[in-house]
Scaffold this active site. Structure first.
Site, short mmCIF file in Angstrom:
data_model
loop_
_atom_site.label_atom_id
_atom_site.label_comp_id
_atom_site.label_asym_id
_atom_site.label_seq_id
_atom_site.Cartn_x
_atom_site.Cartn_y
_atom_site.Cartn_z
N SER A 104 71.66 -3.30 31.89
CA SER A 104 71.09 -2.32 32.82
C SER A 104 70.08 -1.40 32.17
O SER A 104 69.21 -0.87 32.87
CB SER A 104 72.21 -1.49 33.44
OG SER A 104 72.94 -0.79 32.44
N HIS A 118 72.80 -6.77 37.95
CA HIS A 118 71.33 -6.71 37.95
C HIS A 118 70.69 -8.10 37.94
O HIS A 118 69.47 -8.20 37.85
CB HIS A 118 70.85 -5.90 36.76
CG HIS A 118 71.28 -4.46 36.80
ND1 HIS A 118 70.58 -3.50 37.49
CD2 HIS A 118 72.36 -3.84 36.27
CE1 HIS A 118 71.20 -2.34 37.37
NE2 HIS A 118 72.28 -2.52 36.65
N LYS A 136 72.27 -3.22 44.82
CA LYS A 136 71.02 -3.31 44.05
C LYS A 136 70.07 -4.26 44.78
O LYS A 136 69.43 -3.86 45.75
CB LYS A 136 71.34 -3.71 42.61
CG LYS A 136 72.21 -2.65 41.93
CD LYS A 136 72.60 -2.98 40.53
CE LYS A 136 73.37 -1.84 39.88
NZ LYS A 136 74.67 -1.56 40.54
#
Length: 397
Positions: free
Chosen positions: A182, A210, A242
């Site tokens: 991240s 991610h 996300k």
């Protein structure tokens, strides 16, 4: 004997952060419009959100959310195992399992809760948990709360992980890693870690918060790119807040894994289920992430355009091919000054400082999205070119 006052101790810790100029401060966003945010009376172009595919305000997600709110109300009213598990939750779990190539999936309210739930359930005192030093905090916290011995290997160093396994050859073991890190934006050596765990008869867990939606031909994430299936990586965690633009998280794996977590994972059992409208919107996001491949293509083009321009400017970027593009600036003051400078140019970019990253490795965490166009990326590069010389110098790498 006088006991220490806990609130006074907390105040002292806060004062230490303030003295070191490391206080975090909340920013209120008054309105969001794609990559544009209104805050403090200003309209800012954001390069700090994790909305990698630009889905957070997609009309189809909004419509699914509104339809479900109209039909079912706002809250789920209970934990999944009481009466909170709605058809929208079940449908989303099925879609996530199919997308990621796993038997089943289990929803959690947040990624933090998902990782705590998995690690506290699978591990116990006397076990061994290996983790990359750059793993997200929730993976570290989950291992510590489990009571297992936690060993942290140098970033992406598979040989070091092998040596740590050898030190406890008799212990039940799990290796946990981020898929995409991240703060650095690089991808873990997943194939090598899977091979190591197979040799060591250890369980491999990947947090692909991610990577999901961003990597792979259909957006199935970093494991898809590495060609790793359920047998190679028995435990997959990823988030819905996300690239999918919603909220919440899930764990995917074998039917036995999901059955066990349903019965024993305390953060799953003892919390209210996510609102069904969020689950309905997330299911639409899963469909769009798979079908609208142009979003990943646009994101990839934006990343390439930015890295090309940054190289021309001599900016010290880390070697990341993901949507996370860290600009290394060294000390916290320099990072904060750069962030303020960019805000004066109408751009919102987060400065990441200790303790989130080690001392001396403060940075701007620049994130790109399919919602950005060429002009947005060029505007960012033009502003970065005006940074004071020390911040833009390659010597800061």
């Amino acid at each position: 004997m006088t006991r220490p006052d806990l609130l006074q101790r907390l105040a002292a810790q806060r004062a230490e952060r303030e003295a070191a100029q490391l206080l975090r401060r909340l920013r209120t966003v008054d309105h969001a419009d794609g990559p544009w945010l209104e805050s403090g009376g200003r309209r800012l172009l954001s390069f700090c959100s994790n909305d990698y595919l630009g889905l957070a305000q997609h009309p189809q997600l909004i419509a699914a959310f509104q339809r479900t709110v109209d039909a079912e109300g706002v809250g789920s009213t209970s934990a999944h195992l009481i009466c909170g598990h709605r058809r929208d939750h079940a449908a989303l779990e099925e879609a996530l399992a199919a997308w990621t190539g796993r038997d089943r999936a289990l929803l959690f309210s947040t990624g933090y809760m998902a990782n705590l739930g998995v690690l506290q359930t699978l591990l116990m005192r006397g076990d061994l948990c290996l983790q990359d030093k750059l793993n997200h905090a929730c993976l570290l916290d989950g291992a510590q709360l489990s009571g297992a011995e936690l060993k942290r290997y140098p970033h992406a160093d598979v040989a070091a992980a092998a040596r740590q396994f050898a030190s406890r050859g008799e212990a039940a073991a799990l290796l946990a890693t981020d898929g995409v890190f991240s703060m650095d934006g690089d991808v873990a050596p997943l194939r090598e870690l899977a091979d190591l765990c197979t040799r060591e008869q250890a369980t491999l867990m990947v947090d692909d918060a991610h990577g999901l939606g961003v990597l792979g031909a259909d957006g199935a994430g970093s494991l898809s790119v590495a060609g790793l299936g359920q047998d190679d990586v028995p435990v997959l965690m990823a988030t819905l807040g996300k690239a999918l633009g919603c909220a919440g998280a899930f764990v995917a794996g074998s039917a036995s894994l999901i059955d066990g977590l349903t019965q024993l994972a305390r953060p799953y059992i003892y919390t209210t289920a996510m609102p069904p409208a969020v689950a309905a919107a997330a299911r639409v996001a899963v469909q769009l992430a798979q079908s609208e491949t142009w979003r990943r293509e646009k994101l990839t083009a934006n990343i390439a355009r930015f890295r090309r321009g940054a190289a021309e400017l001599g900016l010290p970027l880390l070697p990341s091919s993901s949507a996370i593009q860290p600009l290394m600036l060294g000390d916290a003051d320099t990072a904060m000054a750069a962030s303020h400078h960019l805000e004066q140019h109408g751009l919102l970019v987060g400065a990441i400082r200790p303790p989130t990253v080690p001392a001396g490795k403060a940075r701007l965490r620049i994130t790109l999205s399919a919602a950005h166009d060429d002009a947005h990326v060029d505007q960012l590069l033009a502003a970065l070119e005006t940074l004071p010389a020390p911040a833009a110098s390659p010597r800061r790498v």
